[in-house]
Motif scaffolding. Structure first.
Motif, PDB file in Angstrom:
ATOM      1  N   SER A   1      19.312  56.307   3.319  1.00 51.73           N
ATOM      2  CA  SER A   1      18.671  56.495   4.597  1.00 51.73           C
ATOM      3  C   SER A   1      18.134  55.109   5.290  1.00 51.73           C
ATOM      4  O   SER A   1      17.927  54.154   4.747  1.00 51.73           O
TER       5      SER A   1
ATOM      6  N   ALA B   1      16.016  58.499   9.268  1.00 44.99           N
ATOM      7  CA  ALA B   1      17.244  59.539   9.197  1.00 44.99           C
ATOM      8  C   ALA B   1      18.084  59.127   8.127  1.00 44.99           C
ATOM      9  O   ALA B   1      18.285  57.784   7.518  1.00 44.99           O
ATOM     10  N   ARG B   2      19.102  59.856   7.477  1.00 42.17           N
ATOM     11  CA  ARG B   2      19.959  59.735   6.830  1.00 42.17           C
ATOM     12  C   ARG B   2      21.176  59.030   7.616  1.00 42.17           C
ATOM     13  O   ARG B   2      21.245  59.257   8.662  1.00 42.17           O
TER      14      ARG B   2
ATOM     15  N   THR C   1      19.252  70.368   6.999  1.00 47.22           N
ATOM     16  CA  THR C   1      20.022  69.194   7.717  1.00 47.22           C
ATOM     17  C   THR C   1      20.699  68.061   6.932  1.00 47.22           C
ATOM     18  O   THR C   1      21.680  67.590   7.202  1.00 47.22           O
ATOM     19  N   TYR C   2      20.003  67.779   6.028  1.00 50.78           N
ATOM     20  CA  TYR C   2      20.270  66.634   5.082  1.00 50.78           C
ATOM     21  C   TYR C   2      21.271  66.991   4.161  1.00 50.78           C
ATOM     22  O   TYR C   2      22.295  66.264   3.957  1.00 50.78           O
TER      23      TYR C   2
ATOM     24  N   ASP D   1      23.531  60.966   9.515  1.00 48.82           N
ATOM     25  CA  ASP D   1      23.049  61.903  10.390  1.00 48.82           C
ATOM     26  C   ASP D   1      23.000  61.243  11.709  1.00 48.82           C
ATOM     27  O   ASP D   1      23.196  61.805  12.786  1.00 48.82           O
TER      28      ASP D   1
END
Length: 392
Positions: free
Chosen positions: A47, A64-65, A113-114, A68
């Protein structure tokens, strides 16, 4: 570690050096304080973070990752955060308040989402959440969920007469999501730590006796539905999973080396592996008529496309062979049992053939090689007996 971060580096995958638990790859030029955190346990799930200071204390805000958003987007968000910090709009108190107000529902949204890009069973997680977890924990603040709450939920699942295995699926989801909440610094400590699961030994596996194998092979050699019969024979002779076989392409076959390469995209373990092709498998290849005409080995004549399921025909074939309880996946178990009973094959080799990620899955086949273990034990006894008899 300060480096000139590039999108190519991110795409290729940053790794954690051997012997280290984590490493920070800092953006040396573009945005001071921006870095990618890579851990040894989850290097694929790195991340972006922004490091900043307030009242002499160093703070870390997760952005965020890396999968992503792009590096450019991460830099843009980091600059926005830095402006908020400079104007006093981002404070420790505000960040702490946001964390304190986070509910499990908020966490689960981030969890989905992850996980969605790389977890194939994310749909199951969403189903479990909607069925029972949402009503129980959805509106609860993360900070208010205790281990006792999870234990009571676990007990209530059993009261509903769910199996221990199903209850464990719910608890694993809760444990993992709360563990991520700890990693993301939403809570200080996950309430799932130390929570014991049932872990029931409910593995079902059927392997064929010699007589049962003979009956099945007789059916597979004579039945009119040749493609499905060939697929089942392929499973028996390679130990492959059904999905791996149905997606097999001619470009993955090397006749000269007698090898079949299963790409990572088709493998359950998400790791490519090479399957050696024995004489039976090579014979099946010779019978196929799809080479040069279709990309996949087996094609449904009615649709002109590859098979996606063979369950209906398999139901007829197994009844015809007098094996009503023998599942397609049991062909994989039977292959492993045959290899194990060879007496010369190690469990490590069996695990490699089957593409097991862990030797835990392979240990079940140790019982099939009991004669080999007995032989090894007898050898030790012979040595002892020789010593007792004075032989050298």
């Amino acid at each position: 570690m300060k480096i000139d971060l590039t999108q190519d580096m991110i795409d290729q995958g940053l790794t954690c050096p051997v012997g280290k638990r984590k490493i920070e790859y800092c953006d040396a030029k573009e945005v001071p304080g921006l870095y990618v955190l890579v851990t040894s346990s989850a290097s694929a799930n790195s991340s972006y973070y922004l490091r900043w200071k307030q009242h002499g204390k160093t703070k870390h805000t997760r952005i965020a990752r890396v999968t992503d958003i792009t590096l450019a987007e991460a830099r843009s968000r980091a600059l926005t955060l830095r402006r908020e910090i400079a104007t006093g709009n981002l404070t420790e108190e505000r960040e702490q308040k946001r964390k304190q107000q986070m509910t499990y529902s908020d966490l689960f949204e981030e969890y989905v989402t992850y996980k969605r890009p790389f977890k194939r069973s994310i749909g199951k997680d969403i189903q479990f959440y909607n069925l029972r977890i949402k009503a129980r924990f959805g509106s609860r603040l993360l900070s208010s969920i205790s281990r006792h709450d999870l234990q009571k939920f676990q007990a209530d699942l059993i009261k509903e007469e769910l199996s221990e295995a199903t209850a464990d699926l719910y608890l694993r989801l809760l444990k993992h999501s709360m563990s991520l909440a700890e990693q993301w610094e939403y809570i200080e400590k996950s309430p799932g730590k130390g929570l014991k699961l049932f872990n029931p030994d409910n593995a079902v596996e059927n392997h064929l006796s010699k007589e049962e194998l003979k009956r099945l092979v007789d059916v597979l050699m004579s039945d009119e539905n040749r493609p499905v019969c060939q697929i089942v024979l392929w499973l028996l002779s390679t130990g492959a999973r059904l999905n791996e076989a149905l997606k097999a392409r001619w470009e993955h076959i090397d006749r000269n080396k007698r090898q079949w390469t299963i790409p990572a995209t088709n493998a359950k373990s998400k790791r490519s592996r090479v399957v050696p092709l024995n004489d039976t498998a090579m014979g099946i290849l010779e019978q196929l008529e799809t080479e040069g005409q279709h990309e996949t080995l087996w094609v449904n004549a009615k649709t002109g496309k590859r098979y996606t399921t063979i369950q209906k025909v398999w139901q007829r074939l197994r009844l015809k062979a007098g094996l009503p309880h023998f599942r397609l996946h049991d062909a994989r178990h039977s292959f492993a049992a045959m290899v194990a009973n060879d007496g010369t094959t190690s469990l490590y080799a069996i695990g490699t053939l089957l593409g097991h990620k862990s030797n835990v899955s392979t240990r079940r086949y140790a019982k099939y090689s009991s004669d080999t273990l007995q032989s090894i034990s007898n050898h030790a006894s012979d040595v002892i007996q020789d010593a007792m008899n004075g032989d050298t």
